[in-house]
Design a protein around this motif. Structure first.
Motif, PDB file in Angstrom:
ATOM      1  N   CYS A  36     -32.690 -25.553  -6.955  1.00  0.00           N
ATOM      2  CA  CYS A  36     -31.307 -25.798  -7.390  1.00  0.00           C
ATOM      3  C   CYS A  36     -30.659 -24.546  -7.967  1.00  0.00           C
ATOM      4  CB  CYS A  36     -31.268 -26.937  -8.392  1.00  0.00           C
ATOM      5  SG  CYS A  36     -31.987 -28.428  -7.705  1.00  0.00           S
ATOM      6  N   ALA A  37     -31.432 -23.481  -8.088  1.00  0.00           N
ATOM      7  CA  ALA A  37     -30.861 -22.203  -8.517  1.00  0.00           C
ATOM      8  C   ALA A  37     -30.508 -21.325  -7.323  1.00  0.00           C
ATOM      9  CB  ALA A  37     -31.839 -21.470  -9.431  1.00  0.00           C
ATOM     10  N   SER A  38     -30.551 -21.894  -6.134  1.00  0.00           N
ATOM     11  CA  SER A  38     -30.239 -21.095  -4.939  1.00  0.00           C
ATOM     12  C   SER A  38     -28.835 -20.494  -5.016  1.00  0.00           C
ATOM     13  CB  SER A  38     -30.361 -21.960  -3.681  1.00  0.00           C
ATOM     14  OG  SER A  38     -31.675 -22.465  -3.566  1.00  0.00           O
ATOM     15  N   GLY A  39     -27.892 -21.260  -5.552  1.00  0.00           N
ATOM     16  CA  GLY A  39     -26.517 -20.757  -5.705  1.00  0.00           C
ATOM     17  C   GLY A  39     -26.481 -19.578  -6.659  1.00  0.00           C
ATOM     18  N   GLY A  40     -27.207 -19.699  -7.775  1.00  0.00           N
ATOM     19  CA  GLY A  40     -27.271 -18.611  -8.742  1.00  0.00           C
ATOM     20  C   GLY A  40     -27.929 -17.380  -8.133  1.00  0.00           C
ATOM     21  N   LEU A  41     -28.930 -17.621  -7.286  1.00  0.00           N
ATOM     22  CA  LEU A  41     -29.587 -16.495  -6.605  1.00  0.00           C
ATOM     23  C   LEU A  41     -28.620 -15.813  -5.633  1.00  0.00           C
ATOM     24  CD1 LEU A  41     -33.222 -17.742  -5.810  1.00  0.00           C
ATOM     25  CD2 LEU A  41     -32.403 -16.364  -7.737  1.00  0.00           C
ATOM     26  N   SER A  42     -27.757 -16.629  -5.015  1.00  0.00           N
ATOM     27  CA  SER A  42     -26.747 -16.056  -4.122  1.00  0.00           C
ATOM     28  C   SER A  42     -25.855 -15.103  -4.917  1.00  0.00           C
ATOM     29  CB  SER A  42     -25.926 -17.194  -3.492  1.00  0.00           C
ATOM     30  OG  SER A  42     -24.860 -16.683  -2.736  1.00  0.00           O
ATOM     31  N   LEU A  43     -25.511 -15.504  -6.140  1.00  0.00           N
ATOM     32  CA  LEU A  43     -24.642 -14.658  -6.976  1.00  0.00           C
ATOM     33  C   LEU A  43     -25.360 -13.389  -7.422  1.00  0.00           C
ATOM     34  CD1 LEU A  43     -23.096 -17.392  -9.332  1.00  0.00           C
ATOM     35  CD2 LEU A  43     -21.989 -16.321  -7.366  1.00  0.00           C
ATOM     36  N   VAL A  44     -26.571 -13.548  -7.985  1.00  0.00           N
ATOM     37  CA  VAL A  44     -27.236 -12.336  -8.519  1.00  0.00           C
ATOM     38  C   VAL A  44     -27.665 -11.395  -7.391  1.00  0.00           C
ATOM     39  CG1 VAL A  44     -27.936 -13.416 -10.700  1.00  0.00           C
ATOM     40  CG2 VAL A  44     -29.537 -13.404  -8.769  1.00  0.00           C
ATOM     41  N   THR A  45     -27.928 -11.965  -6.213  1.00  0.00           N
ATOM     42  CA  THR A  45     -28.239 -11.108  -5.070  1.00  0.00           C
ATOM     43  C   THR A  45     -27.004 -10.281  -4.697  1.00  0.00           C
ATOM     44  OG1 THR A  45     -29.813 -12.743  -4.283  1.00  0.00           O
ATOM     45  CG2 THR A  45     -29.107 -11.084  -2.683  1.00  0.00           C
ATOM     46  N   GLY A  46     -25.853 -10.939  -4.708  1.00  0.00           N
ATOM     47  CA  GLY A  46     -24.590 -10.233  -4.429  1.00  0.00           C
ATOM     48  C   GLY A  46     -24.312  -9.165  -5.467  1.00  0.00           C
ATOM     49  N   ILE A  47     -24.544  -9.530  -6.746  1.00  0.00           N
ATOM     50  CA  ILE A  47     -24.321  -8.563  -7.834  1.00  0.00           C
ATOM     51  C   ILE A  47     -25.204  -7.333  -7.610  1.00  0.00           C
ATOM     52  CG2 ILE A  47     -24.681  -8.165 -10.313  1.00  0.00           C
ATOM     53  CD1 ILE A  47     -23.972 -11.170 -10.739  1.00  0.00           C
ATOM     54  N   ARG A  48     -26.462  -7.585  -7.224  1.00  0.00           N
ATOM     55  CA  ARG A  48     -27.394  -6.461  -7.016  1.00  0.00           C
ATOM     56  C   ARG A  48     -26.978  -5.586  -5.833  1.00  0.00           C
ATOM     57  NH1 ARG A  48     -31.742 -10.516  -8.697  1.00  0.00           N
ATOM     58  NH2 ARG A  48     -32.297  -9.800 -10.784  1.00  0.00           N
ATOM     59  N   HIS A  49     -26.386  -6.217  -4.822  1.00  0.00           N
ATOM     60  CA  HIS A  49     -25.894  -5.422  -3.684  1.00  0.00           C
ATOM     61  C   HIS A  49     -24.804  -4.454  -4.148  1.00  0.00           C
ATOM     62  CE1 HIS A  49     -28.230  -7.282  -0.635  1.00  0.00           C
ATOM     63  NE2 HIS A  49     -27.577  -8.425  -0.586  1.00  0.00           N
ATOM     64  N   ILE A  50     -23.941  -4.942  -5.041  1.00  0.00           N
ATOM     65  CA  ILE A  50     -22.868  -4.080  -5.546  1.00  0.00           C
ATOM     66  C   ILE A  50     -23.474  -2.974  -6.411  1.00  0.00           C
ATOM     67  CG2 ILE A  50     -20.723  -3.966  -6.928  1.00  0.00           C
ATOM     68  CD1 ILE A  50     -20.470  -5.650  -4.328  1.00  0.00           C
ATOM     69  N   LEU A  51     -24.413  -3.393  -7.302  1.00  0.00           N
ATOM     70  CA  LEU A  51     -25.040  -2.405  -8.193  1.00  0.00           C
ATOM     71  C   LEU A  51     -25.818  -1.362  -7.401  1.00  0.00           C
ATOM     72  CD1 LEU A  51     -26.341  -4.718 -11.081  1.00  0.00           C
ATOM     73  CD2 LEU A  51     -24.380  -3.166 -11.138  1.00  0.00           C
ATOM     74  N   ALA A  52     -26.405  -1.804  -6.281  1.00  0.00           N
ATOM     75  CA  ALA A  52     -27.198  -0.875  -5.461  1.00  0.00           C
ATOM     76  C   ALA A  52     -26.305  -0.011  -4.580  1.00  0.00           C
ATOM     77  CB  ALA A  52     -28.169  -1.662  -4.591  1.00  0.00           C
ATOM     78  N   GLU A  53     -25.023  -0.323  -4.626  1.00  0.00           N
ATOM     79  CA  GLU A  53     -24.020   0.435  -3.872  1.00  0.00           C
ATOM     80  C   GLU A  53     -24.250   0.382  -2.373  1.00  0.00           C
ATOM     81  OE1 GLU A  53     -23.726   4.261  -5.788  1.00  0.00           O
ATOM     82  OE2 GLU A  53     -22.520   3.391  -7.391  1.00  0.00           O
ATOM     83  N   THR A  54     -24.836  -0.731  -1.905  1.00  0.00           N
ATOM     84  CA  THR A  54     -24.948  -0.895  -0.449  1.00  0.00           C
ATOM     85  C   THR A  54     -23.728  -1.629   0.090  1.00  0.00           C
ATOM     86  OG1 THR A  54     -26.201  -2.957  -0.750  1.00  0.00           O
ATOM     87  CG2 THR A  54     -27.473  -0.916  -0.443  1.00  0.00           C
TER      88      THR A  54
END
Lengths: 415, 447
Positions: free
Chosen positions: A98-116
């Motif tokens: 049920c945290a899959s949605g939250g994982l979608s968000l933090v994965t997106g955040i990490r993509h931005i932080l990783a500058e990819t």
């Protein structure tokens, strides 16, 4: 966890309705839209606010169990279906119950932080009304350890949280806890009635508090320590939001006042093969939420609204305690006194939360972010609360399984 | 022989029929549940589903599979406990599927009567035909190698006659389910002077396990349920005929009006003509013919029913449960036309409804719909107010309704004074539970 070294924003949120019992248009005997409909509606709902698919660098889609609810895997393959402009771009599916949605968000955040990437389309969905609740319970039970399934309750997760509620009653008193749980339910219903996409939007019960207080748990019909009103319902829904960098925000042409900034976040996982050390405590929520606050450099008294994972009313009460708003054993009183209500200093779940808005398992985390974005940017319509200048932050807590995977994010209106 | 031992080999006659299939389902589930108990591990339970129709038996097995799943889904918590020692059954999916298999595995569908010769309990649910029932049961009795007991689902034939004519030696009891047996909670239990006590005891235990409401009835043709309904139906027909004559209107209009009054003015789940269609005009005539020779002071017969059957209009239900056309024609379960016995065609209700409704007059403001009274806590208060209002009115509808209510009460009281029913409560329970009336026929509302 390291401090955020780059500004990350979210904007252009979108929710489909949460379809299931309670919505007037829901008829279990008639065919309903499938996953394609929900993914498309949420995806296009976001794209229409950010200048189209051409502006998206990559996508993340969160989902828990389409493999069994809908007999469909390989979900990233549905991203280009939303818009041909997403074809031949990266996409990934994430799963953490049920945290899959939250994982979608933090994965997106990490993509931005990783500058990819500069612009990430983050989605989450679940379409669960494809099976009856008794079979849905099997599917949702996969958020627990399968080796515990045999000895678990027919309604596995209600059984898990019933055990938590039972332990809480025993330790801190039944009556006072039931009052807190009834108030939690009433708040959820009253808030949901203000959001046209909520599953309980059509609820007309003049006294939800009285109804919930009167209904007693009955182990012969359901689980020992919870009533059905203590549980979130079965929902079909999807939510989407855009996660972007400063450059991304410029590219999609969204004004900062219409965006929120991610100030900090937490993400923690507990060993799924271990039982909780204390049934009356949500230790992973406690850890991840404090991590998020620390990461953001703020304290809970600066937070103006919380979206927490109330899959069961007892989880709402335990989250209040995990956040340190009430001492252990006093969370129920805190809720009963109205301190999580929409007119309090710190309103919780202002569009109904999981019990009122709905709980499309893999979509819930994204829905929470959309609600915070709406509230902080003044887009919450009739559900709008006042955000005071000394409490400008919003906080989300998204939980997978029995306090196993937790993501928590601190937001503030962008400046 | 214990309860479980008696249930180890059972036969249902007429298992593919409307009543038989429900009885088979409930019995199969009860047997499977007994088989799951720890003390019965390793014992074999057999349920012979006997019917003349192979096609019907094939349909029965499909019906069973669907219904057992629904039943299993409602008791998964209990099933998980029963299958706790089966390591291979983990999810609800697995457990429910296994239970469906276990229930189906008890059932032996067959067209061969001989299957019942090894049974210790036989349920009879064949057509309401005394000679047929007697023939089948005596044949089984003569060839059976066990101490066999008989449960007959007859709704009208006196049990002592079946007992005597088939030579069952008191090992028979009337166990009358209501339609559909899987849903309706009422069972009328009819013992004769000759019925053995142990048969009665077993019948009560079985009924309790099936969660049925038992009303004992004396052994008079028609018992309580049909004793009331048949007379109530005949009264409806008489009222319609009298109304047509008095107002000089075609009979179909009068049928519409009496049907409306008996539903809306008497707050019943359906009007009396719709109920006769539901039961089946043919079934009704069958039962009346069985009952009539046993009643002395009245003639339980209707020329109108004979005429309807001559014209091929029968009512009853399709195997899907949908209503067949009878006195009324149905669309989506609702009456849309009425049979004109002279022209032998249906006349649309819309074409004459307003005129008839006007003749009946308005309902008082205190009127309530039957459905809304189901969960009402102050029913008695609501009914008293409404029926008092009706009595104070002089419209045609209110007069017919009040007379109908009085007649219904008189029928109920006669069942008690004739000693068909043991008490007023038993009559009311049958009509409340078996016919879903909102109030018992023996009341003071119409006095």
């Amino acid at each position: 966890m390291k401090k955020m070294r780059k500004k990350v924003y979210m904007t252009a949120g979108y929710n489909t309705i949460s379809l299931g019992t309670g919505r007037r248009e829901f008829n279990p005997k008639k065919p309903r839209p499938g996953i394609e409909h929900y993914i498309k509606e949420a995806g296009q709902g976001v794209l229409s606010q950010i200048g189209g698919a051409k502006n998206v660098d990559e996508s993340v889609i969160g989902n828990f169990m389409a493999g069994r609810f809908n007999k469909q895997g390989h979900l990233d393959g549905f991203i280009p279906m939303i818009d041909t402009g997403l074809s031949m771009k990266p996409a990934v599916r994430v799963e953490g119950a049920c945290a899959s949605g939250g994982l979608s968000l933090v994965t997106g955040i990490r993509h931005i932080l990783a500058e990819t990437s500069d612009v990430v389309l983050s989605l989450g969905f679940e379409v669960q009304n494809t099976v009856k609740a008794i079979y849905g319970a099997d599917i949702l039970a996969l958020a627990g350890w399968f080796q515990r399934r045999k000895t678990g309750h027919a309604y596995f997760f209600p059984g898990q949280f019933s055990d938590r509620a039972g332990a809480y009653y025993e330790k801190y008193g039944y009556e006072r806890t039931r009052k807190g749980m009834a108030r939690w339910y009433a708040n959820a219903i009253e808030n949901a009635r203000l959001d046209p996409t909520a599953q309980e939007y059509h609820n007309t019960n003049p006294d939800p508090y009285g109804t919930a207080l009167k209904m007693q748990p009955n182990g012969k019909k359901f689980v020992d320590h919870l009533t059905v009103l203590d549980c979130s319902k079965v929902s079909d829904a999807a939510s989407g939001i855009t996660i972007c960098s400063e450059e991304g925000l410029k590219r999609i042409g969204v004004d900062k006042k219409d965006a929120v900034e991610v100030i900090g976040f937490g993400h923690a996982v507990r060993d799924i093969t271990k039982d909780p050390t204390d049934l009356t405590e949500l230790e992973t929520i406690k850890f991840a939420a404090h991590q998020a606050l620390e990461n953001a450099g703020i304290t809970i008294d600066q937070v103006g609204t919380v979206e927490t994972h109330d899959c069961f009313s007892i989880a709402g009460i335990l989250a209040v305690e995990a956040l340190g708003l009430a001492a252990k054993g006093e969370g129920a009183d805190y809720v009963a006194e109205g301190k999580t209500g929409r007119n309090s200093d710190l309103p919780f779940n202002t569009t109904g939360g999981l019990i009122g808005w709905g709980h499309p398992t893999g979509g819930t985390g994204v829905h929470q972010a959309v609600t915070i974005w709406q509230q902080l940017t003044g887009k919450a319509g009739k559900a709008q609360i006042e955000i005071s200048p000394d409490r400008p932050y919003g906080l989300t807590i998204n939980m997978g399984g029995d306090d196993v995977t937790v993501t928590s994010i601190v937001f503030k209106r962008a400046e | 022989m214990t309860y479980d031992e008696r249930l180890q080999n059972v036969s249902v006659l007429g298992a593919a029929g409307k009543m038989g299939s429900g009885i088979l389902l409930l019995t199969a589930v009860e047997m499977a549940d007994r088989a799951l108990l720890p003390e019965n591990k390793g014992k074999t339970f057999v349920l012979n589903a006997i019917d003349v129709s192979d096609e019907g038996l094939a349909g029965l097995m499909n019906y069973l599979r669907v219904q057992v799943r629904k039943i299993a889904e409602k008791k998964t918590v209990w099933l998980r406990k029963m299958y706790a020692d089966r390591d291979d059954l983990i999810e609800n999916f697995d457990i429910i599927d296994e239970y469906i298999f276990d229930v189906m595995n008890i059932v032996r569908p067959t067209t061969a009567m001989g299957a019942a010769y090894g049974s210790t309990l036989v349920f009879e649910a064949v057509n309401e035909n005394r000679a047929l029932k007697v023939k089948l049961l005596s044949q089984i009795k003569q060839n059976n190698t066990k101490d066999v007991w008989f449960f007959t689902n007859t709704s009208s034939v006196p049990i002592h006659l079946i007992d005597e004519e088939a030579g069952l030696e008191g090992k028979v009891i009337g166990f009358h389910f209501y339609n559909p047996p899987a849903v309706q909670r009422l069972v009328e239990l009819i013992r004769t002077d000759n019925t053995k006590d142990e048969v009665v005891e077993f019948a009560y235990e079985y009924a309790k396990n099936l969660k049925k409401v038992v009303v004992p009835s004396n052994d008079f043709a028609g018992f309580i349920g049909n004793g009331h309904f048949m007379r109530d139906g005949l009264h409806g027909i008489k009222e319609a005929e009298a109304l047509a004559k008095e107002k000089n209107i075609p009979l179909y209009k009068a049928i519409y009006m009496i049907n409306k009054v008996t539903q809306e003015y008497l707050i019943r789940p359906m009007g009396i003509f719709q109920l006769m269609d539901y039961v089946g005009i043919d079934v009704m005539k069958f039962i009346l013919d069985v009952m009539n020779p046993f009643v002395k002071d009245e003639d339980l017969h209707s020329d109108l029913l004979d005429k309807m059957l001559e014209q091929g209009v029968k009512g009853g239900q399709y195997s899907s449960g949908a209503q067949k056309d009878g006195f009324l024609k149905y669309k989506g379960g609702k009456p849309v036309a009425v049979w004109d016995i002279h022209k032998q065609e249906y006349v649309d209700i819309d074409s004459f409804k307003d005129e008839c409704d006007e003749m009946l007059g308005d309902l008082p403001d205190s009127a309530v719909a039957w459905k809304s009274t189901l969960r009402m806590k102050n029913k008695d208060e609501v009914f008293t107010r409404f029926f008092n209002d009706l009595k104070a009115m002089s419209t045609l509808g209110s007069q017919i309704a009040v007379n109908y209510g009085k007649r219904s009460k008189a029928i109920g009281e006669k069942l008690v004074s004739d000693k068909v029913a043991h008490s007023v409560d038993d009559v009311n329970t049958v009509m409340l539970t078996g016919f879903f009336h909102a109030y018992g026929p023996i009341n003071n509302y119409f006095d």
